[in-house]
Design a protein around this motif. Structure first.
Motif, PDB file in Angstrom:
ATOM      1  N   LEU A   1      -6.412   3.901   4.766  1.00  0.00           N
ATOM      2  CA  LEU A   1      -5.882   3.757   6.136  1.00  0.00           C
ATOM      3  C   LEU A   1      -5.576   2.299   6.450  1.00  0.00           C
ATOM      4  CD1 LEU A   1      -5.254   5.100   8.844  1.00  0.00           C
ATOM      5  CD2 LEU A   1      -7.659   4.757   9.492  1.00  0.00           C
ATOM      6  N   ARG A   2      -6.455   1.393   6.039  1.00  0.00           N
ATOM      7  CA  ARG A   2      -6.206  -0.027   6.311  1.00  0.00           C
ATOM      8  C   ARG A   2      -5.004  -0.553   5.536  1.00  0.00           C
ATOM      9  NH1 ARG A   2     -10.264  -3.416   4.798  1.00  0.00           N
ATOM     10  NH2 ARG A   2     -11.793  -1.897   4.042  1.00  0.00           N
ATOM     11  N   LYS A   3      -4.815  -0.047   4.318  1.00  0.00           N
ATOM     12  CA  LYS A   3      -3.644  -0.453   3.533  1.00  0.00           C
ATOM     13  C   LYS A   3      -2.366   0.067   4.186  1.00  0.00           C
ATOM     14  CE  LYS A   3      -5.882  -0.859  -1.002  1.00  0.00           C
ATOM     15  NZ  LYS A   3      -5.997  -0.301  -2.370  1.00  0.00           N
ATOM     16  N   GLU A   4      -2.434   1.287   4.702  1.00  0.00           N
ATOM     17  CA  GLU A   4      -1.277   1.880   5.366  1.00  0.00           C
ATOM     18  C   GLU A   4      -0.929   1.109   6.636  1.00  0.00           C
ATOM     19  OE1 GLU A   4       1.875   4.412   5.914  1.00  0.00           O
ATOM     20  OE2 GLU A   4       0.533   4.306   4.171  1.00  0.00           O
ATOM     21  N   ASN A   5      -1.934   0.713   7.399  1.00  0.00           N
ATOM     22  CA  ASN A   5      -1.711  -0.010   8.657  1.00  0.00           C
ATOM     23  C   ASN A   5      -1.218  -1.437   8.437  1.00  0.00           C
ATOM     24  OD1 ASN A   5      -2.532   2.200  10.128  1.00  0.00           O
ATOM     25  ND2 ASN A   5      -4.654   1.508  10.350  1.00  0.00           N
ATOM     26  N   SER A   6      -1.492  -1.970   7.259  1.00  0.00           N
ATOM     27  CA  SER A   6      -1.103  -3.346   6.983  1.00  0.00           C
ATOM     28  C   SER A   6       0.342  -3.462   6.530  1.00  0.00           C
ATOM     29  CB  SER A   6      -2.015  -3.957   5.920  1.00  0.00           C
ATOM     30  OG  SER A   6      -1.859  -3.283   4.674  1.00  0.00           O
ATOM     31  N   LYS A   7       0.975  -2.294   6.262  1.00  0.00           N
ATOM     32  CA  LYS A   7       2.379  -2.335   5.793  1.00  0.00           C
ATOM     33  C   LYS A   7       3.319  -2.725   6.920  1.00  0.00           C
ATOM     34  CE  LYS A   7       1.802   1.113   2.143  1.00  0.00           C
ATOM     35  NZ  LYS A   7       2.210   2.453   1.650  1.00  0.00           N
TER      36      LYS A   7
END
Length: 300
Positions: free
Chosen positions: A294-300
Motif C-alpha cells: 500500500l505504501r509503495k502504491e501511494n508513493s507512485k
C-alpha cells in the motif's frame, strides 16, 4: 518479501522467536529490544537497548501478546532490564509506523493516540483468535487432567461464554464425553449451543446451574464467577479461568472455600509456544506485506 522494512520487536516470550525467525526469512531488518539474554542469533536482527535505537526509520513495533502494563513496561523473559515504551519513543517514528500488540490497555491506547500512531490489536482478529483456540483447548484439557482425580468423560462441565475460544472448549469437552452446559447472554449464542447438542443457560441463571459442577471453565474477562456463584459449587469443583488477566473469578473466595481455581490467560504461549508464535508470525507477515504494498502504491 519485506526487504527494506525496519521493525522493532520489543520484549515477549518464546512466541516472539517464531515471529523473529519468520520476519528475518522475509528479509526484514529487526531491532530486538529486551533480548540481551537470548543465545540464538538471527541474521538481519540486532539486539539493542530501547534508548539506543534509531526510530526515525521505524516502520512497525511488535509488542508481546499482553502489550504493556499500566505503567508502560513491557514484559520479557529474555532480559533482566526494565523495558519502558513511551509516547516520546513513538513520536520519533515516521507517521506510518504501526504498533502491533495482542491486546491493549488504557496506557497503550493513550500513548498511541497522543503520538497519532496506529495500534493493531491482533487478538481482536477472528482468524488469530480461532487459531489460538486450538492450543488453548489443549492446555485446558491438560490442566483439567492434572488437577482432578476423575475422568473428563462423564464429568459435569460448565463453560462460560461462547466466543471463539469458548466454542472450541465446549465442543472439545463434549467430544471427550463430558456433559457440557454453556452459559451465554445472546439469544443467538443460546441457539447455537442448542444446535451443538449442548445444554444452554442464560448467564443470569449461573448461580442455579453450578450445584453439580465438576469443572468450570470461564472465558469471560469480567467478574462473573463471584463469591455467590462459588458458594453454590461442590467442594471438589475445579475452576479454570482462561480469560485475559485478571480473569473473571473471585480467587480469594475460592481459596477461602477450598475450591481450586486456576488463572491461565496465556495457555498458547505456555503449552505450544512454537505453534502460537507461528500463528502470530504468519498473520504479521501478511499484514506487513499488505502495508508495504500500500505504501509503495501511494508513493507512485
Amino acid at each position: 518479501m519485506l526487504t527494506g522494512m525496519q521493525i522493532a520487536v520489543i520484549g515477549g516470550d518464546a512466541r516472539q522467536l517464531e515471529i523473529i525467525r519468520k520476519l528475518t526469512e522475509l528479509d526484514a531488518k529487526l531491532s530486538l529490544i529486551g533480548f540481551e539474554q537470548l543465545d540464538h542469533a538471527f541474521t538481519g536482527a540486532v539486539k539493542e537497548k530501547i534508548d539506543e535505537v534509531d526510530y526515525t526509520n521505524m516502520d512497525a513495533f511488535i509488542l508481546p501478546v499482553a502489550g504493556t502494563n499500566l505503567e508502560g513496561y513491557v514484559e520479557t523473559i529474555f532480559s533482566n532490564e526494565k523495558v519502558l515504551l513511551t509516547e516520546e519513543i513513538l513520536s520519533k517514528t515516521p507517521e506510518h509506523c504501526t504498533v502491533y500488540s495482542g491486546i491493549s490497555n488504557a496506557y497503550l491506547n493513550g500513548i498511541t493516540e497522543k503520538a497519532n500512531r496506529n495500534l493493531v490489536k491482533l487478538f481482536e482478529r477472528d482468524d488469530v483468535a480461532i487459531y489460538n483456540s486450538i492450543p488453548t483447548v489443549e492446555g485446558t484439557i491438560m490442566m483439567a487432567i492434572q488437577h482432578t482425580d476423575f475422568t473428563i468423560h462423564g464429568s459435569n462441565v460448565v463453560v462460560l461464554g461462547l466466543g471463539r475460544c469458548g466454542m472450541s472448549v465446549a465442543r472439545t469437552f463434549h467430544v471427550l464425553g463430558a456433559k457440557v452446559k454453556v452459559g451465554a447472554r445472546k439469544n443467538e449464542h443460546l441457539a447455537r449451543i442448542t444446535e451443538m447438542a449442548l445444554t444452554p443457560f442464560h448467564l443470569n441463571d449461573l448461580k442455579n446451574k453450578v450445584h453439580d459442577t465438576d469443572i468450570l471453565i470461564n472465558t469471560i474477562p469480567y467478574p462473573i464467577v463471584s463469591a455467590a456463584v462459588i458458594s453454590k459449587m461442590p467442594a471438589h469443583t475445579l475452576i479454570i479461568d482462561i480469560a485475559s488477566k485478571p480473569g473473571g473469578t473471585d480467587f480469594r473466595y475460592a481459596e477461602k472455600r477450598g475450591i481450586k481455581a486456576l488463572l491461565a490467560p496465556s495457555l498458547p504461549g505456555i503449552v505450544a509456544p512454537k505453534t502460537a508464535g507461528q500463528i502470530l508470525a504468519d498473520i504479521l507477515a501478511q499484514l506487513f506485506q499488505e502495508d508495504l504494498a500500500l505504501r509503495k502504491e501511494n508513493s507512485k
